[in-house]
Design a protein around this motif. Structure first.
Motif, PDB file in Angstrom:
ATOM      1  N   LEU A  83     -10.047   2.908 -11.668  1.00 24.82           N
ATOM      2  CA  LEU A  83      -9.079   3.646 -12.463  1.00 24.82           C
ATOM      3  C   LEU A  83      -9.597   3.690 -13.893  1.00 24.82           C
ATOM      4  O   LEU A  83     -10.015   2.674 -14.438  1.00 24.82           O
ATOM      5  CB  LEU A  83      -7.721   2.932 -12.424  1.00 24.82           C
ATOM      6  N   PHE A  86      -8.399   4.609 -17.663  1.00 19.32           N
ATOM      7  CA  PHE A  86      -7.214   4.873 -18.472  1.00 19.32           C
ATOM      8  C   PHE A  86      -7.572   4.582 -19.926  1.00 19.32           C
ATOM      9  O   PHE A  86      -8.004   3.480 -20.258  1.00 19.32           O
ATOM     10  CB  PHE A  86      -6.061   3.975 -18.005  1.00 19.32           C
ATOM     11  N   TYR A  99       1.952  -3.723 -15.607  1.00 19.29           N
ATOM     12  CA  TYR A  99       2.921  -2.811 -16.200  1.00 19.29           C
ATOM     13  C   TYR A  99       4.219  -3.562 -16.416  1.00 19.29           C
ATOM     14  O   TYR A  99       4.777  -4.117 -15.469  1.00 19.29           O
ATOM     15  CB  TYR A  99       3.127  -1.601 -15.274  1.00 19.29           C
ATOM     16  N   VAL A 152      -1.473   2.228  -8.142  1.00 18.91           N
ATOM     17  CA  VAL A 152      -1.034   3.122  -9.214  1.00 18.91           C
ATOM     18  C   VAL A 152      -1.012   4.533  -8.638  1.00 18.91           C
ATOM     19  O   VAL A 152      -1.975   4.965  -8.005  1.00 18.91           O
ATOM     20  CB  VAL A 152      -1.978   3.071 -10.435  1.00 18.91           C
ATOM     21  N   LYS A 153       0.106   5.229  -8.874  1.00 23.00           N
ATOM     22  CA  LYS A 153       0.239   6.603  -8.388  1.00 23.00           C
ATOM     23  C   LYS A 153       0.387   7.553  -9.562  1.00 23.00           C
ATOM     24  O   LYS A 153       0.998   7.212 -10.574  1.00 23.00           O
ATOM     25  CB  LYS A 153       1.449   6.736  -7.462  1.00 23.00           C
ATOM     26  N   MET A 154      -0.146   8.740  -9.404  1.00 18.89           N
ATOM     27  CA  MET A 154       0.042   9.839 -10.346  1.00 18.89           C
ATOM     28  C   MET A 154       0.847  10.868  -9.582  1.00 18.89           C
ATOM     29  O   MET A 154       0.314  11.552  -8.705  1.00 18.89           O
ATOM     30  CB  MET A 154      -1.315  10.398 -10.781  1.00 18.89           C
ATOM     31  N   GLY A 155       2.141  10.921  -9.846  1.00 20.28           N
ATOM     32  CA  GLY A 155       3.013  11.738  -9.011  1.00 20.28           C
ATOM     33  C   GLY A 155       3.104  11.078  -7.649  1.00 20.28           C
ATOM     34  O   GLY A 155       3.400   9.902  -7.531  1.00 20.28           O
ATOM     35  N   THR A 207       0.417  11.003  -5.629  1.00 15.94           N
ATOM     36  CA  THR A 207      -0.956  10.709  -5.239  1.00 15.94           C
ATOM     37  C   THR A 207      -1.370   9.322  -5.724  1.00 15.94           C
ATOM     38  O   THR A 207      -1.283   9.013  -6.914  1.00 15.94           O
ATOM     39  CB  THR A 207      -1.931  11.758  -5.830  1.00 15.94           C
ATOM     40  N   GLU A 208      -1.823   8.494  -4.799  1.00 15.75           N
ATOM     41  CA  GLU A 208      -2.328   7.179  -5.162  1.00 15.75           C
ATOM     42  C   GLU A 208      -3.700   7.348  -5.806  1.00 15.75           C
ATOM     43  O   GLU A 208      -4.599   7.932  -5.211  1.00 15.75           O
ATOM     44  CB  GLU A 208      -2.432   6.307  -3.912  1.00 15.75           C
ATOM     45  N   VAL A 209      -3.877   6.818  -7.031  1.00 20.80           N
ATOM     46  CA  VAL A 209      -5.138   6.980  -7.753  1.00 20.80           C
ATOM     47  C   VAL A 209      -5.898   5.663  -7.895  1.00 20.80           C
ATOM     48  O   VAL A 209      -7.050   5.650  -8.305  1.00 20.80           O
ATOM     49  CB  VAL A 209      -4.918   7.618  -9.150  1.00 20.80           C
ATOM     50  N   TRP A 210      -5.243   4.545  -7.585  1.00 23.46           N
ATOM     51  CA  TRP A 210      -5.903   3.241  -7.664  1.00 23.46           C
ATOM     52  C   TRP A 210      -5.172   2.271  -6.750  1.00 23.46           C
ATOM     53  O   TRP A 210      -3.948   2.312  -6.643  1.00 23.46           O
ATOM     54  CB  TRP A 210      -5.866   2.715  -9.103  1.00 23.46           C
TER      55      TRP A 210
END
Length: 184
Positions: free
Chosen positions: A3, A5, A18, A26-29, A31-34
């Motif tokens: 990831l 950032f 967090y 971690v999701k973006m919307g 979609t899982e990104v990490w």
């Protein structure tokens, strides 16, 4: 996948925190990104090596990042297992190998990779192949795209690599070679 950032790269083996809570994904919307991963091998030590057949026909080569477990069919049966661990699957539901090759060139031979206990009793078989009477011909490589679901999450396991080569005078073998195992 790592990831990125604010120009900081967080590897899958790292932590994302967090509001004081360590995240496993971690999701973006939607979609899982990490997704956090845990290294089983290299990392979990060899807890037990069991030579269950004729001594000279079972070998283990382990340099700490690559392990090869081999059984040769000679005048006697080559059979043995290497047991890594223990490790906890708490918080993880899948397992994958960065590269694991299982191959057999002998009849009456088997290769298996399992989750189990220190004595070699398996709880869940991940990979299993038995040639029976046919003359081998099994050669499969598993990689990061091959995900295995852990049936009993939140358990303490050992990773068992087992090879069994039938007795033949031709010295053919059953082999497992692995250089990475991870929980996600």
């Amino acid at each position: 996948m790592a990831l990125v950032f604010n120009n900081v790269t967080v590897p899958q083996s790292g932590n994302v925190i967090y509001n004081g809570t360590s995240l496993s994904a971690v999701k973006m919307g939607a979609t899982e990104v990490w997704k956090r991963q845990k290294t089983v091998y290299p990392g979990a030590p060899v807890a037990n090596t069991q030579n269950l057949g004729y001594g000279p026909y079972f070998t283990v080569t382990n340099n700490g990042s690559d392990i090869k477990v081999d059984a040769f069919g000679g005048t006697e049966r080559g059979w043995g297992r290497v047991i890594h661990g223990p490790f906890s699957s708490a918080g993880y539901s899948k397992l994958y190998f960065s590269a694991l090759r299982a191959y057999i060139t002998n009849a009456f031979s088997k290769v298996s990779v399992s989750l189990g206990d220190i004595n070699g009793n398996w709880v869940q078989r991940l990979i299993y192949h038995d040639t029976g009477e046919s003359l081998g011909g099994y050669d499969v490589t598993f990689g990061s795209g091959d995900l295995f679901t852990i049936n009993s999450a939140n358990a303490n396991y050992y990773l068992i690599l087992e090879v069994d080569s039938g007795a033949t005078a031709r010295g053919l073998n059953a082999t497992i070679q692995m250089n990475g195992c991870y929980l996600i």
